[in-house]
Design a protein around this motif. Structure first.
Motif, short mmCIF file in Angstrom:
data_model
loop_
_atom_site.label_atom_id
_atom_site.label_comp_id
_atom_site.label_asym_id
_atom_site.label_seq_id
_atom_site.Cartn_x
_atom_site.Cartn_y
_atom_site.Cartn_z
N UNK A 1 0.81 -1.21 0.00
CA UNK A 1 0.00 0.00 0.00
C UNK A 1 0.85 1.27 0.00
N UNK A 2 2.15 1.14 0.18
CA UNK A 2 3.00 2.32 0.15
C UNK A 2 3.48 2.74 1.52
N UNK A 3 3.27 1.90 2.52
CA UNK A 3 3.76 2.20 3.86
C UNK A 3 2.63 2.48 4.83
N UNK A 4 2.97 2.39 6.09
CA UNK A 4 2.00 2.59 7.17
C UNK A 4 1.41 3.99 7.14
N UNK A 5 2.21 4.98 6.72
CA UNK A 5 1.70 6.37 6.68
C UNK A 5 0.64 6.55 5.60
N UNK A 6 0.61 5.68 4.60
CA UNK A 6 -0.39 5.76 3.54
C UNK A 6 -1.66 5.01 3.94
N UNK A 7 -1.50 3.80 4.45
CA UNK A 7 -2.66 2.98 4.79
C UNK A 7 -2.29 2.08 5.96
N UNK A 8 -2.60 2.53 7.15
CA UNK A 8 -2.27 1.76 8.34
C UNK A 8 -3.39 0.77 8.65
N UNK A 9 -3.00 -0.45 8.89
CA UNK A 9 -3.93 -1.50 9.29
C UNK A 9 -3.46 -2.01 10.64
N UNK A 10 -4.38 -2.09 11.58
CA UNK A 10 -4.04 -2.58 12.92
C UNK A 10 -3.94 -4.10 12.90
N UNK B 1 -1.92 22.06 -0.63
CA UNK B 1 -0.61 22.45 -1.16
C UNK B 1 0.53 21.80 -0.36
N UNK B 2 0.35 21.72 0.96
CA UNK B 2 1.37 21.07 1.79
C UNK B 2 1.44 19.58 1.47
N UNK B 3 0.28 18.94 1.32
CA UNK B 3 0.24 17.52 0.97
C UNK B 3 0.87 17.28 -0.40
N UNK B 4 0.59 18.17 -1.34
CA UNK B 4 1.17 18.06 -2.68
C UNK B 4 2.69 18.16 -2.62
N UNK B 5 3.18 19.10 -1.83
CA UNK B 5 4.63 19.27 -1.66
C UNK B 5 5.24 18.00 -1.06
N UNK C 1 13.38 0.52 -9.30
CA UNK C 1 13.04 -0.36 -8.19
C UNK C 1 11.65 -0.10 -7.63
N UNK C 2 11.18 1.14 -7.71
CA UNK C 2 9.96 1.57 -7.01
C UNK C 2 8.87 2.08 -7.95
N UNK C 3 8.83 1.59 -9.17
CA UNK C 3 7.88 2.13 -10.15
C UNK C 3 6.43 2.03 -9.67
N UNK C 4 6.04 0.91 -9.06
CA UNK C 4 4.66 0.77 -8.60
C UNK C 4 4.32 1.85 -7.57
N UNK C 5 5.24 2.11 -6.64
CA UNK C 5 5.00 3.15 -5.63
C UNK C 5 4.97 4.54 -6.27
N UNK C 6 5.80 4.77 -7.25
CA UNK C 6 5.80 6.05 -7.98
C UNK C 6 4.45 6.27 -8.65
N UNK C 7 3.92 5.22 -9.29
CA UNK C 7 2.62 5.35 -9.95
C UNK C 7 1.51 5.64 -8.94
N UNK D 1 7.90 15.50 -2.92
CA UNK D 1 9.22 15.24 -2.35
C UNK D 1 9.47 13.75 -2.19
N UNK D 2 8.45 13.03 -1.68
CA UNK D 2 8.59 11.58 -1.52
C UNK D 2 8.80 10.90 -2.86
N UNK D 3 8.07 11.36 -3.87
CA UNK D 3 8.18 10.77 -5.20
C UNK D 3 9.59 10.94 -5.75
N UNK D 4 10.20 12.10 -5.50
CA UNK D 4 11.54 12.40 -6.03
C UNK D 4 12.62 11.51 -5.40
N UNK D 5 12.34 10.95 -4.22
CA UNK D 5 13.36 10.12 -3.57
C UNK D 5 13.35 8.68 -4.07
N UNK D 6 12.33 8.31 -4.84
CA UNK D 6 12.19 6.92 -5.27
C UNK D 6 12.95 6.65 -6.56
N UNK D 7 13.42 5.42 -6.68
CA UNK D 7 14.16 4.99 -7.86
C UNK D 7 13.20 4.28 -8.82
N UNK D 8 12.98 4.82 -10.01
CA UNK D 8 12.03 4.21 -10.95
C UNK D 8 12.39 2.79 -11.37
#
Length: 196
Positions: free
Chosen positions: A29-38, A125-129, A142-148, A133-140
């Protein structure tokens, strides 16, 4: 997406134990910060899936000889997963808390609706920023699915920002129109018919 169907999908790859399912879901799902499941939600869902005959428990020992309860799909679980894959996903875009908040600001006069728009726009605007920023740190490579996934979120925010510009431009017009009111229906039992 229901966690239920995601667990079925993950179990279609191979049998897994509950904690492994939790980690696999959050990673996909892209990490706990994106979709946390207990963890409790995962185990409750597994119990329901088992009760409905969609999964079974299969014992499995780890390298230390400890027994771990693993779960595997049943044929009924595979059918359920296939059915889910065949169905389109309905968007919940019309269930928008911001829209309700804005309409109540217009209707009640409790706050200036433009302040509600400004606060929401600033947050977007803050969320967009942050997403960019997170998108720019990913390597296409290795992380293409997360980038999409991040691209989708970015495009939704950009669309929301354009929509807010439209609302703000027409806010006075909205305020002049009567807000929808529910049709009042009589309460209680309808009067009975007398036999004639």
């Amino acid at each position: 997406m229901s966690v239920r169907n995601a667990l079925l999908g993950l179990l279609s790859q191979r049998p897994r134990h509950g904690y492994e399912l939790l980690q696999a879901f959050e990673t996909m799902a892209g990490g706990r910060e994106v979709w946390e499941v207990k963890p409790a939600q995962v185990y409750t869902t597994l119990a329901r899936l088992k009760e409905n005959g969609l999964i079974v428990e299969v014992p499995s020992g780890d390298e230390n000889g400890n027994e771990r309860q693993m779960y595997a799909l049943t044929p009924a679980g595979r059918d359920e997963l296939k059915s889910w894959f065949e169905q389109p996903v309905r968007s919940e875009r019309q269930r928008d808390e911001f829209f309700i908040k804005l309409m109540l600001a217009v209707a009640t006069g409790y706050v200036d609706p433009r302040e509600v728009i400004y606060a929401q726009r600033s947050s977007l605007y803050q969320e967009l920023h942050d997403l960019t920023e997170r998108r720019m740190t990913l390597d296409p490579r290795r992380d293409l699915a997360h980038i999409l996934l991040l691209d989708q979120a970015i495009m939704h925010i950009e669309a929301d920002l354009r929509w807010m510009d439209m609302i703000e431009a027409r806010l006075d017009e909205v305020a002049r129109q009567p807000l929808p009111e529910p049709e009042m229906r009589p309460r209680g039992r309808p009067p009975g018919k007398r036999a004639g």
